[in-house]
Design a protein around this motif. Structure first.
Motif, mmCIF file in Angstrom:
data_model
loop_
_atom_site.group_PDB
_atom_site.id
_atom_site.type_symbol
_atom_site.label_atom_id
_atom_site.label_comp_id
_atom_site.label_asym_id
_atom_site.label_seq_id
_atom_site.Cartn_x
_atom_site.Cartn_y
_atom_site.Cartn_z
ATOM 1 N N UNK A 251 -26.171 -19.139 0.747
ATOM 2 C CA UNK A 251 -26.148 -18.166 2.032
ATOM 3 C C UNK A 251 -27.063 -18.831 3.154
ATOM 4 N N UNK A 252 -27.655 -19.990 2.851
ATOM 5 C CA UNK A 252 -28.477 -20.410 4.141
ATOM 6 C C UNK A 252 -28.743 -22.001 3.654
ATOM 7 N N UNK A 253 -29.424 -22.845 4.666
ATOM 8 C CA UNK A 253 -29.250 -24.290 4.492
ATOM 9 C C UNK A 253 -30.494 -24.351 3.366
ATOM 10 N N UNK A 254 -31.649 -23.774 3.460
ATOM 11 C CA UNK A 254 -32.678 -24.058 2.552
ATOM 12 C C UNK A 254 -33.230 -22.578 2.064
ATOM 13 N N UNK A 255 -33.829 -22.440 0.997
ATOM 14 C CA UNK A 255 -34.684 -21.076 0.513
ATOM 15 C C UNK A 255 -35.927 -21.577 0.674
ATOM 16 N N UNK A 256 -36.847 -20.614 0.956
ATOM 17 C CA UNK A 256 -38.413 -20.780 1.022
ATOM 18 C C UNK A 256 -38.986 -19.681 0.081
ATOM 19 N N UNK A 257 -39.608 -20.009 -1.014
ATOM 20 C CA UNK A 257 -40.272 -19.041 -1.886
ATOM 21 C C UNK A 257 -38.857 -18.296 -2.402
ATOM 22 N N UNK A 258 -37.985 -18.852 -2.630
ATOM 23 C CA UNK A 258 -36.778 -18.229 -3.369
ATOM 24 C C UNK A 258 -35.737 -17.400 -2.443
ATOM 25 N N UNK A 259 -36.291 -17.377 -1.053
ATOM 26 C CA UNK A 259 -35.443 -16.487 -0.221
ATOM 27 C C UNK A 259 -35.231 -17.382 1.008
ATOM 28 N N UNK A 261 -34.454 -17.696 4.764
ATOM 29 C CA UNK A 261 -35.181 -17.441 6.072
ATOM 30 C C UNK A 261 -34.210 -16.967 7.191
ATOM 31 N N UNK A 262 -33.147 -17.838 7.332
ATOM 32 C CA UNK A 262 -32.076 -17.687 8.176
ATOM 33 C C UNK A 262 -30.745 -17.484 7.128
ATOM 34 N N UNK A 263 -30.150 -16.208 7.142
ATOM 35 C CA UNK A 263 -28.920 -16.419 6.389
ATOM 36 C C UNK A 263 -27.671 -16.431 7.016
ATOM 37 N N UNK A 264 -27.062 -17.395 6.897
ATOM 38 C CA UNK A 264 -25.858 -17.793 7.826
ATOM 39 C C UNK A 264 -24.633 -17.149 6.867
ATOM 40 N N UNK A 265 -24.760 -16.714 5.754
ATOM 41 C CA UNK A 265 -23.601 -16.239 4.783
ATOM 42 C C UNK A 265 -24.011 -15.339 4.158
ATOM 43 N N UNK A 266 -23.214 -14.358 3.838
ATOM 44 C CA UNK A 266 -23.833 -13.436 2.936
ATOM 45 C C UNK A 266 -22.885 -13.223 1.373
ATOM 46 N N UNK A 267 -22.133 -14.193 1.469
ATOM 47 C CA UNK A 267 -21.277 -14.349 0.011
ATOM 48 C C UNK A 267 -19.886 -13.826 0.111
ATOM 49 N N UNK A 268 -19.062 -13.726 -0.790
ATOM 50 C CA UNK A 268 -19.412 -14.050 -2.315
ATOM 51 C C UNK A 268 -19.598 -15.657 -2.381
ATOM 52 N N UNK A 269 -20.713 -16.193 -3.078
ATOM 53 C CA UNK A 269 -21.109 -17.403 -3.280
ATOM 54 C C UNK A 269 -20.044 -18.330 -4.455
ATOM 55 N N UNK A 270 -20.002 -19.582 -4.214
ATOM 56 C CA UNK A 270 -19.033 -20.196 -4.762
ATOM 57 C C UNK A 270 -19.834 -21.834 -4.954
ATOM 58 N N UNK A 271 -19.087 -22.563 -6.008
ATOM 59 C CA UNK A 271 -19.240 -23.880 -5.920
ATOM 60 C C UNK A 271 -18.277 -24.661 -4.791
#
Length: 328
Positions: A251-259, A261-271
Protein backbone atom coordinates in the motif's frame (compact mmCIF):
# COMPACT_ATOMS: atom_id res chain seq x y z
CA UNK A 1 -39.02 -14.74 -4.66
CA UNK A 2 -36.97 -12.26 -6.70
CA UNK A 3 -34.15 -12.36 -4.16
CA UNK A 4 -34.18 -16.16 -4.21
CA UNK A 5 -33.88 -16.20 -8.00
CA UNK A 6 -31.07 -13.64 -7.93
CA UNK A 7 -29.27 -15.74 -5.34
CA UNK A 8 -29.67 -18.84 -7.51
CA UNK A 9 -28.32 -17.01 -10.56
CA UNK A 10 -25.38 -15.70 -8.50
CA UNK A 11 -24.53 -19.20 -7.25
CA UNK A 12 -24.76 -20.55 -10.81
CA UNK A 13 -22.47 -17.86 -12.20
CA UNK A 14 -19.94 -18.26 -9.38
CA UNK A 15 -19.96 -22.01 -9.91
CA UNK A 16 -19.23 -21.45 -13.59
CA UNK A 17 -16.37 -19.09 -12.74
CA UNK A 18 -14.85 -21.63 -10.34
CA UNK A 19 -15.26 -24.31 -13.00
CA UNK A 20 -13.52 -22.15 -15.60
CA UNK A 21 -10.63 -21.36 -13.29
CA UNK A 22 -10.31 -25.07 -12.61
CA UNK A 23 -9.81 -25.68 -16.33
CA UNK A 24 -6.67 -23.55 -16.38
CA UNK A 25 -3.33 -25.34 -16.28
CA UNK A 26 -0.23 -23.94 -14.62
CA UNK A 27 2.35 -24.25 -17.39
CA UNK A 28 5.16 -22.74 -15.31
CA UNK A 29 7.05 -26.03 -14.77
CA UNK A 30 6.69 -26.91 -18.48
CA UNK A 31 7.89 -23.43 -19.42
CA UNK A 32 11.06 -23.69 -17.33
CA UNK A 33 11.82 -27.20 -18.53
CA UNK A 34 11.50 -26.10 -22.18
CA UNK A 35 13.30 -22.80 -21.57
CA UNK A 36 16.26 -24.66 -20.06
CA UNK A 37 16.74 -26.62 -23.30
CA UNK A 38 17.66 -23.34 -25.03
CA UNK A 39 16.94 -24.66 -28.51
CA UNK A 40 15.44 -22.97 -31.54
CA UNK A 41 12.22 -24.25 -33.05
CA UNK A 42 12.83 -27.37 -35.12
CA UNK A 43 12.44 -27.27 -38.88
CA UNK A 44 9.17 -29.17 -38.52
CA UNK A 45 7.86 -26.69 -35.93
CA UNK A 46 8.84 -23.77 -38.14
CA UNK A 47 7.01 -25.27 -41.11
CA UNK A 48 3.87 -25.69 -39.03
CA UNK A 49 4.04 -22.10 -37.74
CA UNK A 50 4.91 -20.56 -41.10
CA UNK A 51 1.30 -20.98 -42.24
CA UNK A 52 0.21 -18.28 -39.78
CA UNK A 53 0.49 -14.49 -39.72
CA UNK A 54 2.12 -13.21 -36.53
CA UNK A 55 1.03 -9.89 -35.03
CA UNK A 56 2.82 -8.20 -32.15
CA UNK A 57 0.77 -5.67 -30.19
CA UNK A 58 2.74 -3.35 -27.85
CA UNK A 59 1.27 -1.66 -24.79
CA UNK A 60 1.22 1.77 -23.21
CA UNK A 61 4.27 4.05 -23.70
CA UNK A 62 5.37 2.04 -26.74
CA UNK A 63 5.76 5.30 -28.68
CA UNK A 64 8.64 6.26 -26.37
CA UNK A 65 10.40 2.93 -26.96
CA UNK A 66 10.30 2.73 -30.76
CA UNK A 67 12.92 4.55 -32.80
CA UNK A 68 10.66 4.92 -35.83
CA UNK A 69 7.71 6.31 -33.83
CA UNK A 70 7.76 10.10 -33.53
CA UNK A 71 4.44 10.50 -31.68
CA UNK A 72 6.24 10.73 -28.33
CA UNK A 73 8.35 13.81 -27.59
CA UNK A 74 10.58 11.59 -25.45
CA UNK A 75 12.41 8.52 -26.78
CA UNK A 76 14.34 5.83 -24.90
CA UNK A 77 14.71 3.37 -27.77
CA UNK A 78 18.43 4.07 -28.30
CA UNK A 79 19.05 2.96 -24.71
CA UNK A 80 16.57 0.10 -24.44
CA UNK A 81 16.09 -1.14 -27.99
CA UNK A 82 12.72 -1.21 -29.68
CA UNK A 83 9.59 -2.32 -27.85
CA UNK A 84 9.10 -6.03 -28.72
CA UNK A 85 12.16 -5.62 -30.95
CA UNK A 86 13.80 -8.89 -29.89
CA UNK A 87 10.58 -10.78 -30.59
CA UNK A 88 10.17 -9.16 -34.00
CA UNK A 89 13.76 -9.94 -35.00
CA UNK A 90 13.36 -13.56 -33.90
CA UNK A 91 10.13 -14.10 -35.81
CA UNK A 92 11.10 -12.19 -38.95
CA UNK A 93 14.82 -12.77 -39.37
CA UNK A 94 15.49 -16.07 -37.59
CA UNK A 95 12.29 -18.00 -38.31
CA UNK A 96 11.29 -16.12 -41.49
CA UNK A 97 7.69 -15.87 -40.32
CA UNK A 98 5.27 -13.28 -41.66
CA UNK A 99 5.43 -11.07 -38.56
CA UNK A 100 4.14 -7.51 -38.18
CA UNK A 101 4.44 -5.28 -35.14
CA UNK A 102 1.20 -3.28 -35.08
CA UNK A 103 1.16 0.38 -34.20
CA UNK A 104 -0.12 0.87 -30.68
CA UNK A 105 -1.40 4.05 -29.05
CA UNK A 106 -1.00 5.32 -25.50
CA UNK A 107 -3.70 7.88 -26.20
CA UNK A 108 -6.45 5.84 -27.84
CA UNK A 109 -7.44 2.21 -27.25
CA UNK A 110 -9.86 2.63 -30.14
CA UNK A 111 -6.89 3.21 -32.45
CA UNK A 112 -5.19 -0.02 -31.28
CA UNK A 113 -8.41 -1.96 -31.87
CA UNK A 114 -8.72 -0.51 -35.37
CA UNK A 115 -5.18 -1.61 -36.18
CA UNK A 116 -5.93 -5.12 -34.88
CA UNK A 117 -9.10 -5.27 -36.97
CA UNK A 118 -7.26 -4.20 -40.13
CA UNK A 119 -4.58 -6.84 -39.52
CA UNK A 120 -7.15 -9.60 -39.06
CA UNK A 121 -9.00 -8.56 -42.20
CA UNK A 122 -5.71 -8.73 -44.10
CA UNK A 123 -5.25 -12.29 -42.88
CA UNK A 124 -8.80 -13.10 -43.97
CA UNK A 125 -8.10 -11.71 -47.45
CA UNK A 126 -4.93 -13.81 -47.65
CA UNK A 127 -6.73 -16.96 -46.51
CA UNK A 128 -4.55 -17.27 -43.42
CA UNK A 129 -5.00 -17.35 -39.65
CA UNK A 130 -3.26 -15.16 -37.08
CA UNK A 131 -1.18 -15.71 -33.96
CA UNK A 132 -0.90 -12.78 -31.57
CA UNK A 133 1.82 -11.88 -29.11
CA UNK A 134 0.61 -8.94 -27.03
CA UNK A 135 1.93 -6.99 -24.09
CA UNK A 136 -0.01 -5.18 -21.37
CA UNK A 137 -2.48 -2.67 -22.87
CA UNK A 138 -2.09 -4.38 -26.26
CA UNK A 139 -3.62 -7.54 -24.82
CA UNK A 140 -6.59 -5.67 -23.39
CA UNK A 141 -7.22 -4.04 -26.76
CA UNK A 142 -7.10 -7.42 -28.50
CA UNK A 143 -9.51 -8.98 -26.00
CA UNK A 144 -11.92 -6.07 -26.39
CA UNK A 145 -11.72 -6.22 -30.19
CA UNK A 146 -12.55 -9.93 -30.13
CA UNK A 147 -15.49 -9.21 -27.81
CA UNK A 148 -16.78 -6.57 -30.23
CA UNK A 149 -16.02 -8.42 -33.49
CA UNK A 150 -17.23 -11.98 -33.02
CA UNK A 151 -16.90 -12.57 -36.78
CA UNK A 152 -13.12 -12.28 -36.50
CA UNK A 153 -12.60 -14.81 -33.70
CA UNK A 154 -12.24 -17.75 -36.07
CA UNK A 155 -9.32 -15.97 -37.75
CA UNK A 156 -7.25 -16.17 -34.56
CA UNK A 157 -5.25 -19.39 -34.27
CA UNK A 158 -3.71 -18.56 -30.90
CA UNK A 159 -2.67 -15.82 -28.47
CA UNK A 160 0.11 -15.20 -25.98
CA UNK A 161 -0.85 -12.46 -23.53
CA UNK A 162 2.23 -11.00 -21.83
CA UNK A 163 1.41 -9.21 -18.57
CA UNK A 164 -2.01 -7.81 -19.43
CA UNK A 165 -4.00 -6.43 -16.47
CA UNK A 166 -7.35 -8.07 -17.27
CA UNK A 167 -8.73 -6.99 -13.89
CA UNK A 168 -6.89 -3.71 -13.92
CA UNK A 169 -3.78 -2.22 -12.38
CA UNK A 170 -3.83 -0.61 -8.92
CA UNK A 171 -1.04 1.69 -10.16
CA UNK A 172 -3.55 3.23 -12.57
CA UNK A 173 -5.94 3.69 -9.63
CA UNK A 174 -3.21 5.29 -7.52
CA UNK A 175 -2.54 7.80 -10.28
CA UNK A 176 -5.96 9.38 -9.69
CA UNK A 177 -6.67 8.52 -6.04
CA UNK A 178 -3.73 9.35 -3.77
CA UNK A 179 -2.83 11.94 -1.11
CA UNK A 180 0.06 13.47 -3.10
CA UNK A 181 -1.94 14.46 -6.21
CA UNK A 182 0.03 12.41 -8.74
CA UNK A 183 -2.47 13.18 -11.47
CA UNK A 184 -1.84 16.90 -10.98
CA UNK A 185 1.93 16.47 -10.79
CA UNK A 186 2.19 14.23 -13.84
CA UNK A 187 -0.76 15.61 -15.79
CA UNK A 188 1.44 18.08 -17.65
CA UNK A 189 4.07 15.40 -18.36
CA UNK A 190 2.12 12.47 -19.83
CA UNK A 191 1.15 14.28 -23.07
CA UNK A 192 4.84 14.28 -24.02
CA UNK A 193 4.59 10.46 -24.08
CA UNK A 194 1.44 10.59 -26.23
CA UNK A 195 -0.50 9.32 -23.22
CA UNK A 196 -3.86 10.48 -21.93
CA UNK A 197 -5.67 10.28 -18.57
CA UNK A 198 -8.41 8.32 -20.37
CA UNK A 199 -5.99 5.50 -21.15
CA UNK A 200 -4.71 5.39 -17.58
CA UNK A 201 -8.30 5.28 -16.31
CA UNK A 202 -9.04 2.49 -18.81
CA UNK A 203 -6.29 0.44 -17.12
CA UNK A 204 -7.80 0.90 -13.64
CA UNK A 205 -9.36 -1.89 -11.61
CA UNK A 206 -12.91 -0.48 -11.75
CA UNK A 207 -12.87 -0.10 -15.52
CA UNK A 208 -11.41 -3.56 -16.20
CA UNK A 209 -13.50 -5.39 -13.60
CA UNK A 210 -16.66 -3.85 -15.04
CA UNK A 211 -15.63 -4.87 -18.56
CA UNK A 212 -14.92 -8.46 -17.46
CA UNK A 213 -18.27 -8.66 -15.66
CA UNK A 214 -20.35 -7.13 -18.47
CA UNK A 215 -18.74 -9.31 -21.15
CA UNK A 216 -18.47 -12.55 -19.21
CA UNK A 217 -20.24 -14.68 -21.86
CA UNK A 218 -18.26 -13.28 -24.78
CA UNK A 219 -14.95 -13.66 -22.93
CA UNK A 220 -15.83 -17.25 -22.05
CA UNK A 221 -16.43 -17.92 -25.76
CA UNK A 222 -13.15 -16.24 -26.71
CA UNK A 223 -11.17 -18.42 -24.31
CA UNK A 224 -11.91 -21.34 -26.61
CA UNK A 225 -9.12 -19.87 -28.73
CA UNK A 226 -5.80 -21.49 -27.73
CA UNK A 227 -4.02 -18.98 -25.50
CA UNK A 228 -1.50 -18.59 -22.71
CA UNK A 229 -1.34 -15.76 -20.21
CA UNK A 230 2.02 -14.77 -18.76
CA UNK A 231 2.43 -12.89 -15.50
CA UNK A 232 5.57 -11.66 -13.78
CA UNK A 233 6.40 -11.60 -10.06
CA UNK A 234 9.32 -9.46 -8.93
CA UNK A 235 8.57 -9.00 -5.22
CA UNK A 236 11.74 -9.00 -3.14
CA UNK A 237 14.00 -8.90 -6.19
CA UNK A 238 15.94 -6.09 -7.86
CA UNK A 239 13.82 -4.12 -10.29
CA UNK A 240 13.32 -0.61 -11.62
CA UNK A 241 9.68 -1.15 -10.68
CA UNK A 242 10.31 -1.74 -6.94
CA UNK A 243 8.37 1.37 -5.77
CA UNK A 244 5.27 0.20 -7.67
CA UNK A 245 5.79 -3.38 -6.49
CA UNK A 246 5.75 -2.11 -2.89
CA UNK A 247 2.57 -0.12 -3.46
CA UNK A 248 0.74 -3.22 -4.70
CA UNK A 249 2.24 -5.45 -2.01
CA UNK A 250 1.66 -3.27 1.06
CA UNK A 251 0.00 0.00 0.00
CA UNK A 252 2.94 2.39 0.20
CA UNK A 253 6.49 2.97 -0.98
CA UNK A 254 8.06 2.07 2.38
CA UNK A 255 6.87 1.15 5.85
CA UNK A 256 8.19 2.87 8.98
CA UNK A 257 7.98 0.74 12.13
CA UNK A 258 5.63 -1.58 10.25
CA UNK A 259 3.22 1.18 9.22
CA UNK A 260 2.61 3.07 5.98
CA UNK A 261 3.25 6.77 6.55
CA UNK A 262 1.68 7.76 3.22
CA UNK A 263 -0.78 5.14 1.99
CA UNK A 264 -1.20 5.17 -1.78
CA UNK A 265 -3.32 2.04 -2.16
CA UNK A 266 -5.66 0.25 0.24
CA UNK A 267 -5.69 -3.22 -1.32
CA UNK A 268 -6.35 -5.99 -2.07
CA UNK A 269 -2.61 -6.65 -2.09
CA UNK A 270 -0.90 -9.04 -4.45
CA UNK A 271 2.39 -10.16 -5.93
CA UNK A 272 3.14 -8.27 -9.13
CA UNK A 273 5.54 -7.35 -11.92
CA UNK A 274 5.49 -3.73 -10.83
CA UNK A 275 2.50 -2.75 -12.95
CA UNK A 276 0.20 -5.77 -13.04
CA UNK A 277 -0.82 -7.96 -10.08
CA UNK A 278 -0.16 -11.58 -10.93
CA UNK A 279 -3.78 -12.63 -10.45
CA UNK A 280 -4.88 -9.78 -12.73
CA UNK A 281 -2.76 -11.22 -15.55
CA UNK A 282 -4.83 -14.44 -15.66
CA UNK A 283 -8.06 -15.23 -17.53
CA UNK A 284 -10.64 -17.79 -16.35
CA UNK A 285 -9.99 -21.17 -17.90
CA UNK A 286 -6.79 -20.11 -19.66
CA UNK A 287 -3.41 -21.79 -19.15
CA UNK A 288 -0.85 -19.52 -17.50
CA UNK A 289 2.86 -19.09 -16.87
CA UNK A 290 4.40 -17.32 -13.88
CA UNK A 291 7.77 -15.68 -14.52
CA UNK A 292 9.42 -15.19 -11.14
CA UNK A 293 11.89 -12.31 -11.29
CA UNK A 294 10.38 -10.72 -14.41
CA UNK A 295 9.20 -7.13 -14.08
CA UNK A 296 6.81 -5.37 -16.44
CA UNK A 297 9.49 -3.87 -18.68
CA UNK A 298 12.13 -6.55 -19.13
CA UNK A 299 9.96 -8.79 -21.29
CA UNK A 300 9.71 -6.16 -24.04
CA UNK A 301 12.74 -3.80 -23.78
CA UNK A 302 16.31 -3.99 -22.50
CA UNK A 303 16.53 -2.60 -18.97
CA UNK A 304 18.61 -3.48 -15.89
CA UNK A 305 18.05 -6.67 -13.85
CA UNK A 306 16.89 -8.83 -16.77
CA UNK A 307 16.43 -12.50 -15.91
CA UNK A 308 14.84 -13.93 -19.04
CA UNK A 309 16.17 -13.90 -22.58
CA UNK A 310 13.40 -12.52 -24.81
CA UNK A 311 14.11 -14.77 -27.81
CA UNK A 312 14.27 -17.92 -25.65
CA UNK A 313 11.11 -16.90 -23.82
CA UNK A 314 9.25 -16.33 -27.09
CA UNK A 315 10.43 -19.63 -28.58
CA UNK A 316 9.41 -21.45 -25.40
CA UNK A 317 5.93 -19.92 -25.37
CA UNK A 318 5.38 -20.72 -29.06
CA UNK A 319 6.47 -24.30 -28.44
CA UNK A 320 3.96 -24.60 -25.58
CA UNK A 321 1.19 -23.03 -27.68
CA UNK A 322 1.89 -24.92 -30.91
CA UNK A 323 0.13 -28.25 -30.14
CA UNK A 324 -3.20 -26.49 -29.54
CA UNK A 325 -3.15 -23.90 -32.36
CA UNK A 326 -6.27 -23.80 -34.51
CA UNK A 327 -5.26 -24.99 -38.01
CA UNK A 328 -6.37 -23.38 -41.25
Amino acid sequence: MVLSRLKAVFILVMGLVVSLWGRAADLTPAFHKTYANNSLLTVEEQILLRQFDFYLVPGILSEAFLQADDRSSVSFARLTGDYLGAQQELLQKVYKFNSVRLSSSSKSVKEIKENIRKALNQSVDAGRKAVFLTHSLGGLALLEELVDSSNLRDVVAGIVFLQSPFRGSPIADAYFDNPIYLDKLLGTVIPFFNTSPDTIRYLGTSSRSQFMKENFEAITAITNIPMITVGGVVNGQKSLFTPAVNIMAMGCLEKVFGQCVVRLYSGPYDLSDGMVPFESSKLPGVDFVRLDGADHGETVVNIPFQRYDKARTTTTLLRLLLPSLNPL
